[in-house]
Design an enzyme around this catalytic site. Sequence first.
Site, PDB file in Angstrom:
ATOM      1  N   GLU A 160       0.763  -1.141   0.007  1.00 47.78           N
ATOM      2  CA  GLU A 160      -0.053  -0.317  -0.142  1.00 47.78           C
ATOM      3  C   GLU A 160       0.809   1.327  -0.011  1.00 47.78           C
ATOM      4  O   GLU A 160       0.764   2.206  -0.800  1.00 47.78           O
ATOM      5  CB  GLU A 160      -0.862   0.146   1.340  1.00 47.78           C
ATOM      6  CG  GLU A 160      -1.729  -1.270   1.403  1.00 47.78           C
ATOM      7  CD  GLU A 160      -1.344  -2.333   2.051  1.00 47.78           C
ATOM      8  OE1 GLU A 160      -2.249  -3.019   2.719  1.00 47.78           O
ATOM      9  OE2 GLU A 160      -0.240  -2.471   2.279  1.00 47.78           O
ATOM     10  N   CYS A 173      -2.345  -3.153   7.369  1.00 48.47           N
ATOM     11  CA  CYS A 173      -1.625  -3.270   8.625  1.00 48.47           C
ATOM     12  C   CYS A 173      -1.753  -1.686   9.385  1.00 48.47           C
ATOM     13  O   CYS A 173      -2.380  -0.744   8.796  1.00 48.47           O
ATOM     14  CB  CYS A 173      -0.312  -3.725   8.784  1.00 48.47           C
ATOM     15  SG  CYS A 173       0.774  -2.403   7.897  1.00 48.47           S
TER      16      CYS A 173
END
Length: 186
Positions: free
Chosen positions: A81, A113
Site C-alpha cells: 500500500e 496493517c
Amino acid sequence: MLPLQIHLTLPPWIGDVADVNRRYETDEDRMALAVALARENVDRGGGGPFGAAVFNNHSGRLVAVGVNRVVPQHCSLAHAENMALMIAQQRLGRHRINEDGGHYVLATSAQPCCQCYGAIVWAGINTLLIGARTEDVESLTEFDEGPLPADWAGELERRGIAVRRDILRDASRDILAAYGQSGPSY
C-alpha cells in the site's frame, strides 16, 4: 556524510501484470489486479504476499501499483500500500492524491496493517477496497499486522474514506495460505 535520499523500486515484471492502458471499471477488476500483483510477487520471489493499486475512479485508469518490498529493499515501510501511495503521489505531483477534487481508489489484497492504515488516512484516498482480512493474514502467515483502532473502518468512514471488504477474499486467502505454507522466498 549522511545519505540525503532514499531509493525504493518495484520489481521489473510489474509491467507484465499491470496494464496502464486498460480501464478497471469495477471493484472486482481493481481487486483482481491487486491479487495478481500479490501472487506474482510471491511466485517471482519479489517480497511478501501483498499487492495494491491506486485507480482514478472516474476514468477507471490505473495510477500506480505496489507490492511488498520490505526485505529486498531493506525498508520496513515498503509495504504494498505504501509503495502504491508513494508512487501515485510522485506521479501526480501532490502529497494528497485527491487534492485535485478527483475520486481515487486504493485496492489492496489484504486489510492494511497499522502502518498502512495511517498512510491511507493522510494520502488522499476516497475508497479503500480490501481482499483478505487481518485475521486471514495472521492465521495463514507469520505476519503481525499491529494494533488498529477498534472501529478502524468506522474511523476511515468518518474521515470520508469508504471501505469495502471481502472483495475476492478467497483468492487473497489462497495466496496468503500458499505463502504461509512455503515460507518466505526472498
